[in-house]
Enzyme design. Structure first.
Site, short mmCIF file in Angstrom:
data_model
loop_
_atom_site.label_atom_id
_atom_site.label_comp_id
_atom_site.label_asym_id
_atom_site.label_seq_id
_atom_site.Cartn_x
_atom_site.Cartn_y
_atom_site.Cartn_z
N GLY A 70 -14.48 -33.37 -28.64
CA GLY A 70 -16.05 -33.75 -29.07
C GLY A 70 -15.56 -35.02 -30.21
N THR A 71 -14.91 -35.29 -30.92
CA THR A 71 -14.79 -36.30 -31.81
C THR A 71 -14.63 -37.73 -31.20
OG1 THR A 71 -13.86 -34.95 -33.54
CG2 THR A 71 -13.60 -37.45 -33.74
N ASN A 150 -23.54 -27.28 -36.21
CA ASN A 150 -22.37 -26.23 -36.13
C ASN A 150 -22.46 -25.46 -37.58
OD1 ASN A 150 -22.15 -29.05 -37.14
ND2 ASN A 150 -20.19 -28.30 -37.80
N GLN A 178 -21.53 -27.51 -29.60
CA GLN A 178 -21.67 -26.17 -30.17
C GLN A 178 -22.61 -25.45 -29.09
OE1 GLN A 178 -20.50 -24.24 -32.33
NE2 GLN A 178 -19.32 -25.83 -33.48
N SER A 198 -16.52 -29.97 -25.80
CA SER A 198 -15.08 -29.76 -26.38
C SER A 198 -14.57 -28.36 -26.04
CB SER A 198 -15.39 -29.84 -27.70
OG SER A 198 -13.94 -29.61 -28.38
N HIS A 200 -12.06 -26.09 -26.79
CA HIS A 200 -11.82 -25.06 -27.64
C HIS A 200 -13.21 -24.55 -28.35
CE1 HIS A 200 -12.11 -26.97 -31.70
NE2 HIS A 200 -12.19 -28.13 -31.06
N THR A 236 -2.45 -41.74 -20.37
CA THR A 236 -1.99 -40.43 -19.22
C THR A 236 -2.62 -39.33 -19.55
OG1 THR A 236 0.15 -41.25 -18.93
CG2 THR A 236 -0.19 -39.10 -18.20
N CYS A 328 -13.89 -28.33 -40.27
CA CYS A 328 -13.17 -29.90 -40.71
C CYS A 328 -13.38 -30.23 -42.14
CB CYS A 328 -13.79 -31.08 -39.95
SG CYS A 328 -14.51 -30.38 -38.30
C1 LIG Z 1 -20.96 -30.24 -33.64
C2 LIG Z 1 -19.61 -30.75 -33.38
N1 LIG Z 1 -19.43 -32.07 -32.99
C3 LIG Z 1 -18.06 -32.47 -32.90
C4 LIG Z 1 -16.89 -31.48 -33.35
C5 LIG Z 1 -15.58 -32.09 -32.95
O1 LIG Z 1 -14.97 -31.60 -32.03
P1 LIG Z 1 -13.55 -31.83 -31.53
O2 LIG Z 1 -12.87 -30.53 -32.52
O3 LIG Z 1 -13.08 -31.41 -30.15
O4 LIG Z 1 -13.28 -33.22 -32.03
C6 LIG Z 1 -17.36 -30.31 -33.56
C7 LIG Z 1 -16.04 -29.42 -33.84
O5 LIG Z 1 -16.02 -28.92 -35.11
C8 LIG Z 1 -18.68 -29.64 -33.87
O6 LIG Z 1 -18.86 -28.52 -34.10
#
Ligand SMILES: Cc1ncc(COP(=O)(O)O)c(C=O)c1O
Length: 376
Positions: A70-71, A150, A178, A198, A200, A236, A328
């Site tokens: 996601g990031t 989140n 989310q 994302s 996971h 890759t 995070c």
């Molecule tokens: C709303 C939101 N955006 C972005 C992310 C980041 O995703 P990733 O962990 O895949 O980098 C998260 C993960 O905590 C999230 O909850």
């Protein structure tokens, strides 16, 4: 007993996903860029995964790009849109994920754009009139609003905000990390330029995600190097991750109705239980309103008491994993930027419980019993 109630941070891998990934960790190891049969096998797995994701979102496979999560998808989308379309103003809120906020702050400090923060109600909602006024006033605007928060679970209506952006010719990015895998999307119908997922967060592997980039809004790559992902994301490919992501999406949408019903029941039980247990307990943002918040997130604010001291640690000792805010930020000393944006600096103890399909009612009852014991 160990109870995992931190599914907004990450979710356990679904055994079906693990099984689908295995061949690509072992015998099917070819580099997808190689032209021999080993390479072609991997390439074909990636393209089949892309089709699966595109089909679920009702977009074309050419609009899906795999990223490391996601990031990276937030970084690529925001950097790309701001630079390619010479975005003068980005309209957003202080309760976005740091993957969005820090990217925008970086773009602003490089002199590439300016951030305009919308005001929020005490429950963390935007004022739509203010958004419309600002959209009228500005040219070359990007609106960046997350689909589901989140920490406090607040949901926005993508179609409604998309329509406002369309009317005022604004670009629209939404961090949907989310909501992906938990809500249905029909992106052909929504006026939106970039959306992401994302794996996971919906029982897929870590380190793999994707972004949807509407074909009307081509953007430059963020990671430079080889020509992978049709020149949009060098490096890759994470083949087993991509296969796992697509499998996790497939399962999430196959079982969406039944999982949603189950998880909603868990959240409702937790809410009712906490209200009975703790006089004065509050639910932050809209998380106490099942219709306007993620059914997977409950953000709890405890009334002041000595017993709240190190509450997350106390729960952890009893085997219950919850969070104070986003994962995070949990190592940071400062409180959550989301809760602070709603209430100002506050000492109130906040617990985010987040639920998933593998949680059971017995686990919720166990957590309630231990909360009762800790808080007396
Ligand atoms: C709303 C939101 N955006 C972005 C992310 C980041 O995703 P990733 O962990 O895949 O980098 C998260 C993960 O905590 C999230 O909850």
């Amino acid at each position: 007993m160990k109870v995992y109630l931190d599914n907004a941070a990450t979710t356990p891998l679904d055994p079906e996903v693990y099984e689908a990934m295995q061949p690509y960790l072992k015998e099917d190891f070819g580099n997808p860029s190689s032209t021999h049969s080993f390479g072609r096998q991997s390439k074909s797995a990636i393209e089949s995964a892309r089709k699966t994701v595109a089909g679920i979102l009702n977009v074309t496979p050419g609009e899906i790009f795999f990223t490391s999560g996601g990031t990276e998808a937030d970084n690529t989308s925001l950097n790309g849109l701001v630079q390619k379309y010479n975005i003068q103003k980005v309209i957003t809120t202080p309760i976005e994920h740091h993957a969005v906020l820090h990217t925008l702050e970086h773009l602003e400090s490089a002199g590439l754009t300016k951030i305009k923060m919308l005001d929020l109600t005490p429950a963390g909602e935007i004022e739509k009139d203010q958004l419309i006024e600002w959209l009228k006033d500005e040219n070359n605007v990007l609106v960046s609003l997350m689909h589901g928060n989140n920490e406090i679970g607040n949901l926005i209506d993508l179609d409604e905000i998309g329509a406002m952006c369309k009317e005022h010719k604004a670009f629209f990015h939404s961090d949907s990390v989310q909501t992906m895998g938990r809500y249905t999307f029909d992106l052909r119908k929504t006026h939106i330029h970039t959306v992401l997922g994302s794996a996971h967060k919906f029982h897929g592997p870590k380190g793999i995600g994707f972004m949807y980039v509407n074909s009307d809004a081509r953007i430059p790559p963020f990671i430079l190097g080889g020509g992978q992902e049709r020149d949009m994301r060098a490096g890759t490919e994470n083949v087993y991750g991509i296969v796992g992501l697509a499998k996790a999406m497939e399962i999430a949408y196959r079982d969406l109705g039944k999982n949603r019903e189950h998880v909603e029941k868990l959240k409702t039980r937790m809410m009712t239980g906490l209200k009975g247990l703790i006089p004065g307990v509050r639910f932050n943002g809209l998380s106490g309103d099942l219709n306007r918040s993620l059914y997977s997130v409950l953000s709890v604010s405890l009334p002041p008491s000595d017993k709240n001291e190190m509450i997350l640690f106390q729960l952890d000792l009893k085997g219950i994993a919850a969070s104070g805010g986003s994962a995070c930020g949990s190592g940071a000393l400062k409180g959550s930027h989301v809760i602070n944006a709603l209430e100002g600096d506050t000492d109130a103890a906040t617990i985010r419980f987040s639920f998933g399909k593998f949680n059971t009612m017995e686990e919720i009852d166990y957590a309630l019993e231990k909360m009762g014991a800790i808080l007396g």
